[in-house]
Design a protein around this motif. Structure first.
Motif, PDB file in Angstrom:
ATOM      1  N   UNK A  58      14.538 -16.389   7.623  1.00 17.15           N
ATOM      2  CA  UNK A  58      13.363 -16.146   8.450  1.00 17.15           C
ATOM      3  C   UNK A  58      12.292 -17.155   8.038  1.00 17.15           C
ATOM      4  N   UNK A  59      12.307 -18.308   8.681  1.00 15.74           N
ATOM      5  CA  UNK A  59      11.461 -19.407   8.224  1.00 15.74           C
ATOM      6  C   UNK A  59       9.978 -19.109   8.407  1.00 15.74           C
ATOM      7  N   UNK A  60       9.640 -18.225   9.348  1.00 20.99           N
ATOM      8  CA  UNK A  60       8.226 -17.880   9.507  1.00 20.99           C
ATOM      9  C   UNK A  60       7.719 -17.132   8.281  1.00 20.99           C
ATOM     10  N   UNK A  61       8.593 -16.373   7.590  1.00 26.95           N
ATOM     11  CA  UNK A  61       8.189 -15.699   6.364  1.00 26.95           C
ATOM     12  C   UNK A  61       7.919 -16.715   5.257  1.00 26.95           C
ATOM     13  N   UNK A  62       8.790 -17.703   5.156  1.00 23.40           N
ATOM     14  CA  UNK A  62       8.582 -18.748   4.152  1.00 23.40           C
ATOM     15  C   UNK A  62       7.315 -19.536   4.439  1.00 23.40           C
ATOM     16  N   UNK A  63       7.087 -19.843   5.710  1.00 25.22           N
ATOM     17  CA  UNK A  63       5.905 -20.619   6.084  1.00 25.22           C
ATOM     18  C   UNK A  63       4.625 -19.858   5.759  1.00 25.22           C
ATOM     19  N   UNK A  64       4.662 -18.542   5.939  1.00 23.82           N
ATOM     20  CA  UNK A  64       3.474 -17.723   5.729  1.00 23.82           C
ATOM     21  C   UNK A  64       3.219 -17.416   4.258  1.00 23.82           C
ATOM     22  N   UNK A  65       4.272 -17.267   3.459  1.00 22.57           N
ATOM     23  CA  UNK A  65       4.110 -16.716   2.109  1.00 22.57           C
ATOM     24  C   UNK A  65       4.244 -17.728   0.981  1.00 22.57           C
ATOM     25  N   UNK A  66       4.972 -18.828   1.198  1.00 24.24           N
ATOM     26  CA  UNK A  66       5.321 -19.711   0.088  1.00 24.24           C
ATOM     27  C   UNK A  66       4.197 -20.671  -0.275  1.00 24.24           C
ATOM     28  N   UNK A  67       4.013 -20.885  -1.583  1.00 27.06           N
ATOM     29  CA  UNK A  67       3.155 -21.970  -2.062  1.00 27.06           C
ATOM     30  C   UNK A  67       3.864 -23.305  -1.922  1.00 27.06           C
ATOM     31  N   UNK A  68       5.188 -23.251  -2.002  1.00 27.48           N
ATOM     32  CA  UNK A  68       5.983 -24.470  -2.076  1.00 27.48           C
ATOM     33  C   UNK A  68       7.318 -24.227  -1.400  1.00 27.48           C
ATOM     34  N   UNK A  69       7.845 -25.252  -0.749  1.00 29.01           N
ATOM     35  CA  UNK A  69       9.157 -25.190  -0.113  1.00 29.01           C
ATOM     36  C   UNK A  69      10.046 -26.271  -0.725  1.00 29.01           C
ATOM     37  N   UNK A  70      11.216 -25.861  -1.180  1.00 26.55           N
ATOM     38  CA  UNK A  70      12.229 -26.802  -1.650  1.00 26.55           C
ATOM     39  C   UNK A  70      13.413 -26.672  -0.700  1.00 26.55           C
ATOM     40  N   UNK A  71      13.746 -27.768  -0.039  1.00 24.01           N
ATOM     41  CA  UNK A  71      14.768 -27.748   0.998  1.00 24.01           C
ATOM     42  C   UNK A  71      16.039 -28.423   0.497  1.00 24.01           C
ATOM     43  N   UNK A  72      17.131 -27.663   0.520  1.00 20.91           N
ATOM     44  CA  UNK A  72      18.430 -28.160   0.084  1.00 20.91           C
ATOM     45  C   UNK A  72      19.311 -28.475   1.278  1.00 20.91           C
ATOM     46  N   UNK A  73      20.114 -29.510   1.146  1.00 25.48           N
ATOM     47  CA  UNK A  73      21.128 -29.828   2.142  1.00 25.48           C
ATOM     48  C   UNK A  73      22.274 -30.533   1.437  1.00 25.48           C
TER      49      UNK A  73
END
Length: 325
Positions: free
Chosen positions: A207-222
């Motif tokens: 649920x990316x909207x939750x991450x966008x709203x709550x996270x101080x930082x995003x680490x994206x893995x691929x």
């Protein structure tokens, strides 16, 4: 009505400038399958104390493997993982961690109160069971057996079990799966309380909207590698710029002739959608053409759009993108 006291700020939550997690040149292989890292470089990552970091990526990106390594459930094939200054496989370190797995398996015959009491006994300085019941909004279900809980109640109990040990570092793996609106609200209020107490939190979610709203930082893995690292705003700003939409009588060829456009389309209702990295310059050129436009909207890229763009990049991209303000 008697209420439980608020959760105390424990010694474990006291300010500490040392990183919560330090990962250096990490590789993990399962036979011939490289789950983390690649022949050129391993995964390196430092998580700061007191922050909520969203660890995002498509299925198979290596998120679960990385979390298992930080929890001490697996050993690296190469490289080093330090958690709270120690080895995550050391029992003394593991008692300072909490985890809410995506797949919960609760003893069906035990009540909510019995489960929280049992888990509390496993830690040296647990939180008060009554306070955790209130935190998870489960006081009314305290005597209810786990097997009879609704999906949302069971997930809230899983959150309670993950925090009962008063962890310094908390892992939340797809925590809001199967939660209804009320349960999600209760859960995020509980997360807010953990943040107030200074806990370090690692979140995985689709649920990316939750991450966008709550996270101080995003680490994206691929594909087992970090492809982006920054705040949600930095991640979005670094990908495809802005979206400009409007209604006009312009033809597609006229729209495509405007400067600073990366993509352009017009739907059957005459609504144009343009992608640009320089929205101000594009708008100036649009107004200069003298054509009347209506319903103008300018919006930055969403985290979902950034996610799709970055994870679609070739796996051979040489290094992860650390975004700066």
């Amino acid at each position: 009505m008697q209420t439980s006291p608020p959760l105390p700020a424990s010694a474990a939550s006291s300010p500490d400038h040392a990183p919560a997690v330090v990962i250096s040149d990490l590789h993990k292989r399962y036979g011939s399958v490289q789950a983390l890292g690649d022949p050129a470089a391993g995964v390196s990552l430092t998580l700061r104390r007191g922050e909520l970091t969203a660890l995002l990526g498509p299925n198979g990106a290596g998120k679960s493997t990385l979390i298992n390594l930080m929890l001490g459930l697996e050993a690296p094939s190469q490289g080093r993982v330090s958690v709270l200054g120690g080895d995550p496989r050391d029992p003394r370190t593991r008692t300072r961690l909490g985890a809410m797995p995506q797949d919960l398996s609760l003893p069906a015959g035990l009540s909510v109160l019995e489960l929280l009491t049992l888990y509390a006994a496993l830690y040296p300085r647990p939180l008060a069971v009554g306070a955790v019941l209130e935190l998870c909004d489960l006081k009314a279900q305290a005597r209810q057996r786990a097997a009879t809980l609704s999906g949302g109640q069971a997930r809230r109990l899983g959150f309670g079990l993950s925090v009962i040990g008063d962890p310094e570092l908390l892992f939340l793996d797809e925590p809001t799966v199967a939660m209804d609106v009320r349960s999600r609200q209760t859960f995020w209020e509980g997360v807010g309380e953990m943040r107030r107490l200074g806990k370090t939190i690692v979140l995985t979610t689709h649920y990316l909207e939750e991450a966008e709203r709550s996270a101080d930082r995003v680490v994206l893995l691929s594909a087992g590698r970090i492809v982006a690292d920054g705040t949600p705003t930095q991640i979005k700003a670094g990908v495809r710029g802005a979206k400009v939409q409007f209604v006009s009588e312009l033809e597609l060829a006229q729209v495509q002739a405007l400067p600073h456009i990366e993509e352009a389309s017009i739907d059957e209702h005459g609504r144009a959608t343009l992608r640009t990295r320089e929205p101000e310059a594009l708008l100036a050129a649009l107004f200069a053409c003298g054509m009347q436009i209506h319903e103008l909207e300018v919006s930055r890229a969403t985290l979902e759009e950034a996610f799709l763009n970055l994870t679609a990049a070739p796996a051979s991209t040489p290094a992860h993108k650390e975004l700066k303000a």
